[in-house]
Design a protein around this motif. Structure first.
Motif, mmCIF file in Angstrom:
data_model
loop_
_atom_site.group_PDB
_atom_site.id
_atom_site.type_symbol
_atom_site.label_atom_id
_atom_site.label_comp_id
_atom_site.label_asym_id
_atom_site.label_seq_id
_atom_site.Cartn_x
_atom_site.Cartn_y
_atom_site.Cartn_z
ATOM 1 N N LYS A 145 14.877 -59.215 12.481
ATOM 2 C CA LYS A 145 13.867 -59.779 13.386
ATOM 3 C C LYS A 145 12.592 -60.171 12.647
ATOM 4 O O LYS A 145 11.770 -60.925 13.182
ATOM 5 N N ARG A 146 12.432 -59.674 11.401
ATOM 6 C CA ARG A 146 11.269 -60.061 10.604
ATOM 7 C C ARG A 146 11.514 -61.349 9.816
ATOM 8 O O ARG A 146 10.581 -61.894 9.225
ATOM 9 N N LEU A 147 12.742 -61.822 9.771
ATOM 10 C CA LEU A 147 13.044 -63.074 9.077
ATOM 11 C C LEU A 147 12.418 -64.249 9.812
ATOM 12 O O LEU A 147 12.116 -64.161 11.008
ATOM 13 N N SER A 148 12.217 -65.342 9.125
ATOM 14 C CA SER A 148 11.477 -66.481 9.680
ATOM 15 C C SER A 148 12.046 -66.977 11.008
ATOM 16 O O SER A 148 11.291 -67.322 11.915
ATOM 17 N N GLN A 149 13.358 -67.030 11.132
ATOM 18 C CA GLN A 149 13.976 -67.526 12.365
ATOM 19 C C GLN A 149 14.969 -66.529 12.952
ATOM 20 O O GLN A 149 15.873 -66.905 13.700
ATOM 21 N N GLY A 150 14.845 -65.268 12.616
ATOM 22 C CA GLY A 150 15.703 -64.243 13.177
ATOM 23 C C GLY A 150 17.169 -64.489 12.869
ATOM 24 O O GLY A 150 17.539 -64.739 11.722
ATOM 25 N N LEU A 151 17.999 -64.470 13.912
ATOM 26 C CA LEU A 151 19.436 -64.692 13.723
ATOM 27 C C LEU A 151 19.753 -66.097 13.240
ATOM 28 O O LEU A 151 20.827 -66.345 12.690
ATOM 29 N N ASP A 152 18.840 -67.038 13.447
ATOM 30 C CA ASP A 152 19.072 -68.433 13.047
ATOM 31 C C ASP A 152 18.590 -68.725 11.631
ATOM 32 O O ASP A 152 18.637 -69.880 11.192
ATOM 33 N N THR A 153 18.153 -67.713 10.919
ATOM 34 C CA THR A 153 17.686 -67.913 9.540
ATOM 35 C C THR A 153 18.856 -68.297 8.640
ATOM 36 O O THR A 153 19.902 -67.639 8.646
ATOM 37 N N GLU A 154 18.686 -69.382 7.890
ATOM 38 C CA GLU A 154 19.715 -69.820 6.945
ATOM 39 C C GLU A 154 19.667 -68.956 5.695
ATOM 40 O O GLU A 154 18.601 -68.755 5.110
ATOM 41 N N LEU A 155 20.815 -68.433 5.286
ATOM 42 C CA LEU A 155 20.891 -67.572 4.108
ATOM 43 C C LEU A 155 21.430 -68.355 2.913
ATOM 44 O O LEU A 155 22.388 -69.120 3.042
ATOM 45 N N LEU A 156 20.818 -68.141 1.775
ATOM 46 C CA LEU A 156 21.307 -68.681 0.514
ATOM 47 C C LEU A 156 21.773 -67.521 -0.357
ATOM 48 O O LEU A 156 21.718 -66.353 0.060
ATOM 49 N N ALA A 157 22.186 -67.817 -1.575
ATOM 50 C CA ALA A 157 22.793 -66.791 -2.436
ATOM 51 C C ALA A 157 21.872 -65.594 -2.643
ATOM 52 O O ALA A 157 22.306 -64.444 -2.606
ATOM 53 N N ASP A 158 20.574 -65.846 -2.883
ATOM 54 C CA ASP A 158 19.644 -64.750 -3.198
ATOM 55 C C ASP A 158 18.570 -64.590 -2.126
ATOM 56 O O ASP A 158 17.440 -64.197 -2.415
ATOM 57 N N SER A 159 18.918 -64.896 -0.878
ATOM 58 C CA SER A 159 17.929 -64.782 0.195
ATOM 59 C C SER A 159 17.572 -63.330 0.499
ATOM 60 O O SER A 159 16.449 -63.030 0.907
ATOM 61 N N LEU A 160 18.549 -62.421 0.329
ATOM 62 C CA LEU A 160 18.369 -61.033 0.725
ATOM 63 C C LEU A 160 18.554 -60.104 -0.465
ATOM 64 O O LEU A 160 19.178 -60.464 -1.467
ATOM 65 N N SER A 161 18.040 -58.902 -0.320
ATOM 66 C CA SER A 161 18.256 -57.875 -1.342
ATOM 67 C C SER A 161 19.671 -57.344 -1.228
ATOM 68 O O SER A 161 20.377 -57.590 -0.233
ATOM 69 N N ALA A 162 20.109 -56.596 -2.234
ATOM 70 C CA ALA A 162 21.465 -56.030 -2.220
ATOM 71 C C ALA A 162 21.649 -55.105 -1.022
ATOM 72 O O ALA A 162 22.704 -55.106 -0.370
ATOM 73 N N GLY A 163 20.612 -54.309 -0.701
ATOM 74 C CA GLY A 163 20.708 -53.398 0.436
ATOM 75 C C GLY A 163 20.808 -54.141 1.754
ATOM 76 O O GLY A 163 21.589 -53.763 2.643
ATOM 77 N N GLN A 164 20.025 -55.232 1.908
ATOM 78 C CA GLN A 164 20.079 -56.008 3.145
ATOM 79 C C GLN A 164 21.436 -56.679 3.319
ATOM 80 O O GLN A 164 21.973 -56.752 4.427
ATOM 81 N N LYS A 165 22.004 -57.157 2.216
ATOM 82 C CA LYS A 165 23.348 -57.760 2.283
ATOM 83 C C LYS A 165 24.371 -56.730 2.755
ATOM 84 O O LYS A 165 25.232 -57.011 3.591
ATOM 85 N N GLN A 166 24.246 -55.511 2.223
ATOM 86 C CA GLN A 166 25.202 -54.472 2.599
ATOM 87 C C GLN A 166 25.037 -54.090 4.066
ATOM 88 O O GLN A 166 26.018 -53.828 4.769
ATOM 89 N N LEU A 167 23.796 -54.101 4.549
ATOM 90 C CA LEU A 167 23.561 -53.807 5.960
ATOM 91 C C LEU A 167 24.218 -54.860 6.856
ATOM 92 O O LEU A 167 24.776 -54.533 7.911
ATOM 93 N N LEU A 168 24.173 -56.118 6.448
ATOM 94 C CA LEU A 168 24.826 -57.167 7.235
ATOM 95 C C LEU A 168 26.339 -56.983 7.240
ATOM 96 O O LEU A 168 26.997 -57.214 8.263
ATOM 97 N N CYS A 169 26.897 -56.564 6.105
ATOM 98 C CA CYS A 169 28.344 -56.307 6.051
ATOM 99 C C CYS A 169 28.721 -55.140 6.961
ATOM 100 O O CYS A 169 29.787 -55.161 7.603
ATOM 101 N N ILE A 170 27.869 -54.130 7.011
ATOM 102 C CA ILE A 170 28.115 -53.001 7.915
ATOM 103 C C ILE A 170 28.011 -53.467 9.371
ATOM 104 O O ILE A 170 28.787 -53.053 10.240
#
Length: 593
Positions: A475-500
């Motif tokens: 919810k802190r991302l610029s457009q929330g769920l509609d935020t476009e992700l690129l290869a290095d948009s997120l940290s390793a921990g945030q990526k793992q949270l999305l996979c969970i």
């Protein structure tokens, strides 16, 4: 040995071209019109010398020139040239569509093949090399085919039609030209055999180079962190030198073709001029007839020059095609049905969710056994933990459960159904999997979370994100769920949270967690662990962990070493035995005496 290699190269070259022609044969109508227009264009061009010769014959001598007929002949020549050019232009458009449609089909076939290849093939080939085959090699193939088809169609018709016109003027001179023609074929065949091997090595080296570039760019932070820049540059320079060497040799051999065939063609042209002059003296040929014959001699030999010059592109195309078809013709997974067209195995019917590994043996290479006589029964709702030193076979066991690899011996059964008797997709649907290695596609956050449940509503996605404790950062991302992700948009921990979050959304009947929280801070890990505990209730779960604090509440802990289970039991029981697990646990929480 050299002759044998040359023969193999020639055979491989023809086989590769034959396979491409099978794809081209799907567009028979385009092929027919291309050949038809090639014939029309060539016949119109070849009729020009006859008209031109007739015009010359109207010049008898001083004051004896029939300008009226000459003007008429020149008008005919202009019309013939215009119609020939129009036919060539339309043929070019058709050839473009034919070749690019064929290349599209080959690329699509290659991509479909990647989807059904066993993981063992993908693990043993660098992604850069595979990418090079699908992109760079098919590009080279399209260039070679486009140039080759244009020359071959028109060249073939030109050779045949020219002979017909030449026979109409002089049989003896035409036979002389035919007798000398094989010299061009001998030269072209000799050079083609040598250039193919060099072009194949060039294509292979380009794949290695692409793989290295991808590896260095993708892991640029690791490269810089370990000061590997210098060694990376040296590795690249070495490969680049090899590529330069093979490219130069390939170009050198192929560049011999044109001057060699031109020498033979000039020799034929001179002999035609000499024989024609003698025929004029004897009264068997007119000056206009000799002009037409010389023109036809050039026209006849021109396709050999063009085809010889195209040999470079065709050999390069054949070498690239062979690499692409090596990928396409790899054996797919045994029951990769949806893309191979084979009869599909039945789906897995899930009942209680009992999983049994029945005396399973597996090794990645035959000379290095890994999993040996592995036996396990996991009943519904059980939480099975796999622990042990690195390389002991924990993740391999997960790979066998998911059928990323198949066991060499023994069986794996789910509710008494062998996983080898059902199709893989139905098996994998039953498992939710979170790995240490994360994977996100370039798309929105919503797309990445709903990867396993495309029809999920925003409410369901948000609920799953809250359970996985990823909603706070989403919810802190610029457009929330509609935020476009690129290869290095997120940290390793945030990526793992999305996979969970993906797993929390799907809520599968069985779970596999392989170091699922390795990149997450301790506080968040504790919260997620509670969510996992709730999710695993009533579900058969397999947990791979190095941090033993995360698996102390497991129903069964399997301690693995060198591919075998050396201890099994619950946490307290294993500690009481003071065996291998005891040492592992205390190495993390206390100093041994």
């Amino acid at each position: 040995m050299a002759n044998k290699k040359k023969q193999q190269s020639n055979a491989q070259s023809w086989q590769a071209i034959g396979k491409v022609l099978k794809f081209i044969s799907r567009y028979r109508l385009l092929l027919f019109f291309s050949i038809l227009l090639a014939g029309v264009s060539v016949l119109l061009q070849l009729y020009v010398p006859i008209v031109f010769g007739n015009a010359i014959d109207q010049i008898v001598g001083p004051g004896r020139v029939d300008f009226g007929k000459i003007t008429g002949y020149l008008g005919q020549i202009a019309v013939l040239i215009a119609l020939s050019a129009a036919a060539s232009w339309v043929m070019g458009l058709i050839n473009n569509k034919l070749i690019y449609q064929t290349i599209q089909d080959i690329r699509q076939r290659a991509i479909r093949q990647i989807q059904v290849l066993p993981l063992s093939y993908l693990d043993s080939h660098s992604s850069g090399d595979i990418v090079s085959r699908i992109i760079a090699d098919t590009d080279q193939l399209s260039d070679g085919l486009l140039l080759g088809f244009s020359q071959l169609f028109t060249g073939g018709v030109t050779i045949f039609a020219t002979l017909v016109f030449m026979f109409s003027k002089s049989v003896l001179i035409t036979l002389l030209v035919i007798l000398l023609t094989p010299l061009s074929f001998v030269v072209a065949h000799f050079i083609a055999g040598h250039s193919y091997q060099m072009f194949r090595l060039q294509s292979q080296t380009r794949g290695v180079q692409t793989a290295l570039i991808e590896e260095m760019v993708g892991g640029v932070k690791v490269v810089k962190a370990f000061g590997y820049e210098g060694r990376a540059s040296k590795r690249f320079a070495k490969i680049n030198e090899q590529l330069q060497e093979y490219s130069q040799k390939a170009t050198f051999f192929s560049s011999l073709t044109n001057p060699a065939t031109r020498f033979i063609n000039s020799l034929i042209y001179a002999l035609v001029a000499l024989a024609g002059a003698l025929a004029i003296i004897s009264g068997r040929l007119t000056v206009g007839g000799l002009s037409a014959l010389l023109n036809y001699a050039n026209q006849y030999m021109k396709p050999f020059n063009d085809i010889s010059s195209v040999v470079t592109e065709l050999q390069n195309a054949a070498a690239c095609a062979s690499r692409v078809f090596e990928l396409i013709e790899q054996e797919p997974e045994i029951d990769a049905v949806s893309l191979t067209g084979k009869e599909e195995k039945p789906g897995l019917t899930l009942g209680a969710g009992t999983v049994r590994l029945d005396h399973v043996d597996f090794s990645y290479t035959p000379d290095k056994p890994l999993i040996r006589d592995f036996y396990l029964t996991a009943k519904k709702g059980m939480r099975i933990a796999l622990v042990g030193p690195t390389g002991c076979g924990k993740t391999t066991t997960i790979n066998l459960l998911m059928r990323f690899y198949d066991a060499q011996d023994g069986d794996i059964l789910i509710d008494d159904q062998s996983i080898y008797s059902v199709n893989r997709s139905s098996l994998r649907e039953k498992f939710g999997m979170v790995l240490q290695d994360t994977w996100l596609e370039e798309g929105t956050v919503r797309d990445n979370i709903a990867f396993g449940k495309e029809d999920a509503t925003d409410e369901e996605i948000i609920e799953a994100a809250k359970e996985a404790h990823s909603w706070d950062f989403i919810k802190r991302l610029s457009q929330g769920l509609d935020t476009e992700l690129l290869a290095d948009s997120l940290s390793a921990g945030q990526k793992q949270l999305l996979c969970i979050t993906r797993v929390m959304l799907v809520k599968p009947p069985m779970l596999i967690l392989d170091e699922a929280t390795s990149s997450i801070d301790t506080r968040t890990e504790m919260l997620i662990q509670k969510a996992f505990d709730k999710l695993m209730e009533g579900r058969t779960s397999f947990v791979v962990a190095h941090r033993l604090s995360t698996i102390v509440n497991s129903d069964l802990i399997l301690v693995m070493k060198d591919g075998q289970i050396i201890e099994r039991g619950q946490h307290e029981d294993l500690l009481a035995k003071k065996g291998f697990y005891y040492k592992l646990y205390n190495s993390q929480f206390a100093k041994l005496a």
